[in-house]
Scaffold this active site. Structure first.
Site, PDB file in Angstrom:
ATOM      1  CE  LYS A   6       1.402  -4.135   6.460  1.00 37.32           C
ATOM      2  NZ  LYS A   6       1.556  -3.731   5.960  1.00 37.32           N
TER       3      LYS A   6
ATOM      4  NE  ARG B 102       2.753   7.709  10.719  1.00 38.52           N
ATOM      5  CZ  ARG B 102       3.175   6.252   9.968  1.00 38.52           C
ATOM      6  NH1 ARG B 102       3.169   5.939  10.544  1.00 38.52           N
ATOM      7  NH2 ARG B 102       3.655   6.461   9.124  1.00 38.52           N
TER       8      ARG B 102
ATOM      9  NE  ARG C 146      -3.917   0.350   2.788  1.00 39.69           N
ATOM     10  CZ  ARG C 146      -3.146   0.271   4.028  1.00 39.69           C
ATOM     11  NH1 ARG C 146      -3.198  -0.161   4.989  1.00 39.69           N
ATOM     12  NH2 ARG C 146      -3.760   1.928   4.500  1.00 39.69           N
TER      13      ARG C 146
HETATM   14  C1  BTN Z   1       0.257  -3.828   2.764  1.00 33.30           C
HETATM   15  O1  BTN Z   1       1.166  -2.665   2.216  1.00 33.30           O
HETATM   16  O2  BTN Z   1       0.233  -3.932   3.349  1.00 33.30           O
HETATM   17  C2  BTN Z   1      -0.157  -4.372   1.326  1.00 33.30           C
HETATM   18  C3  BTN Z   1       0.384  -5.979   1.126  1.00 33.30           C
HETATM   19  C4  BTN Z   1       0.409  -6.405   0.164  1.00 33.30           C
HETATM   20  C5  BTN Z   1       1.606  -7.431  -0.233  1.00 33.30           C
HETATM   21  C6  BTN Z   1       0.445  -8.590  -1.541  1.00 33.30           C
HETATM   22  S1  BTN Z   1       1.738  -9.566  -2.349  1.00 33.30           S
HETATM   23  C7  BTN Z   1       0.685 -10.373  -3.125  1.00 33.30           C
HETATM   24  C8  BTN Z   1       0.075  -9.722  -3.512  1.00 33.30           C
HETATM   25  N1  BTN Z   1       0.802  -8.541  -4.557  1.00 33.30           N
HETATM   26  C9  BTN Z   1       0.903  -7.605  -4.769  1.00 33.30           C
HETATM   27  O3  BTN Z   1       2.337  -7.550  -5.444  1.00 33.30           O
HETATM   28  N2  BTN Z   1       0.600  -6.992  -3.372  1.00 33.30           N
HETATM   29  C10 BTN Z   1       0.084  -8.061  -2.469  1.00 33.30           C
END
Ligand code: BTN
Length: 316
Positions: A181, A311, A116
């Site tokens: 996380k 936050r 994100r």
């Molecule tokens: C975040 O930032 O919290 C979201 C992360 C999401 C990662 C997943 S891994 C599978 C899918 N493909 C990606 O490129 N991103 C999501």
């Protein structure tokens, strides 16, 4: 490459001759592939004269056939890749090439995993789960509001089903153990949200991530770190998809409103003093659309849009 990985995944030494014979390749071709594993997949290899080649740690590769078999009742096309830029991007490409049904893409590795707010999602080979479910929807009939929060509940319940009991959610869709996380969710949409559209639900879950992963710029944990031992990635993928299927069904029937109180009871930051963008407030829950409710100067206000960063305030 998959066959080569399958031979090496036990973490034992395999001679160049053995690998060449098993794969029907020349020694030079084997050497080239080993170099690709090290350079492009960042897989640490031991090379010992007289013994051959071994991975520094065993790998637990995904069993694509078992995953496909277990999910055969869902009418999802299931694809299991060795490496891809991003499973989200791959689903969009498949939709663009004309695939009409729901499509689940899993990969052992991502070269450009997307997080994100433009962040990179570290995706080392064979350690975690990287998957994306693409759905073709009629936005007029399927409630899109709060969908990413519903997905959070599915991930949470899959983790609990694996024995990871300390997990909780942080608005809008981080999955945490305490402050660390353990999983992230990235929903991407193309088309008309009020009509024909494609939604890609990307999920990354830290399963067996090795401890020395330093490139990660946020505090993290993994299922193996929480439970000890190493996690069967295919079994987890299947369980996650079953939970996802279940929660998507609930969301389709009743919208996020039907899951609002369940989500609130899993929210780790309920009642905490927080800052969202430039606003200070106390977390008072979420509304029926999944927007965060904050008590700001004694007034309840709702905030949607997960691009804002939530936050904890120092005084919370
Ligand atoms: C975040 O930032 O919290 C979201 C992360 C999401 C990662 C997943 S891994 C599978 C899918 N493909 C990606 O490129 N991103 C999501």
């Amino acid at each position: 490459m998959r066959e080569m990985l399958r031979l090496l995944q036990d973490g034992r030494f395999h001679s160049g001759e053995e690998l060449a014979a098993a794969l029907g390749l020349s020694r030079a071709a084997i050497w080239k592939r080993l170099t690709i594993l090290e350079r492009d997949y960042q897989l640490p290899l031991q090379r010992v004269r007289g013994r051959g080649y071994a991975l520094s740690a065993p790998l637990h590769l995904l069993d694509g056939e078992a995953i496909e078999r277990s999910l055969s009742g869902f009418d999802w096309g299931v694809v299991c890749l060795d490496s891809v830029d991003s499973t989200n991007a791959e689903v969009f490409r498949r939709f663009a090439s004309g695939i009409g049904r729901a499509c689940l893409v899993l990969s052992e590795h991502q070269t450009a995993g997307r997080g994100r707010r433009g962040r990179v999602w570290q995706s080392p080979l064979g350690e975690n789960l990287y998957c994306s479910l693409g759905l073709r929807l009629d936005g007029a009939a399927f409630p899109l509001e709060g969908l990413s929060l519903t997905v959070g509940l599915a991930v949470l319940e899959a983790l609990r089903a694996f024995g990871c009991m300390g997990v909780g959610l942080k608005w809008p869709n981080d999955v945490l153990v305490g402050a660390r996380k353990i999983a992230g969710i990235l929903l991407e949409l193309s088309g008309d949200p009020a009509g024909d559209c494609s939604v890609v639900i990307g999920i990354g879950v830290n399963l067996n991530m090795r401890h020395e992963r330093e490139a990660i710029d946020q505090s993290w944990t993994s299922v193996s770190r929480e439970l000890g031992g190493s996690i069967d990635r295919s079994a987890f993928a299947i369980s996650l998809c079953e939970h996802l299927h279940h929660y998507l069904g609930l969301h389709r029937e009743g919208g996020f409103a039907s899951l609002q109180s369940e989500w609130e009871s899993a929210h780790l930051w309920h009642g905490k003093a927080v800052r969202l963008g430039g606003v200070d407030g106390i977390v008072a829950g979420v509304d029926s659309s999944g927007a965060l409710r904050l008590l700001v100067d004694g007034v309840l206000r709702s905030y949607s849009g997960g691009e804002l960063s939530l936050r904890l305030r120092d005084d919370s």
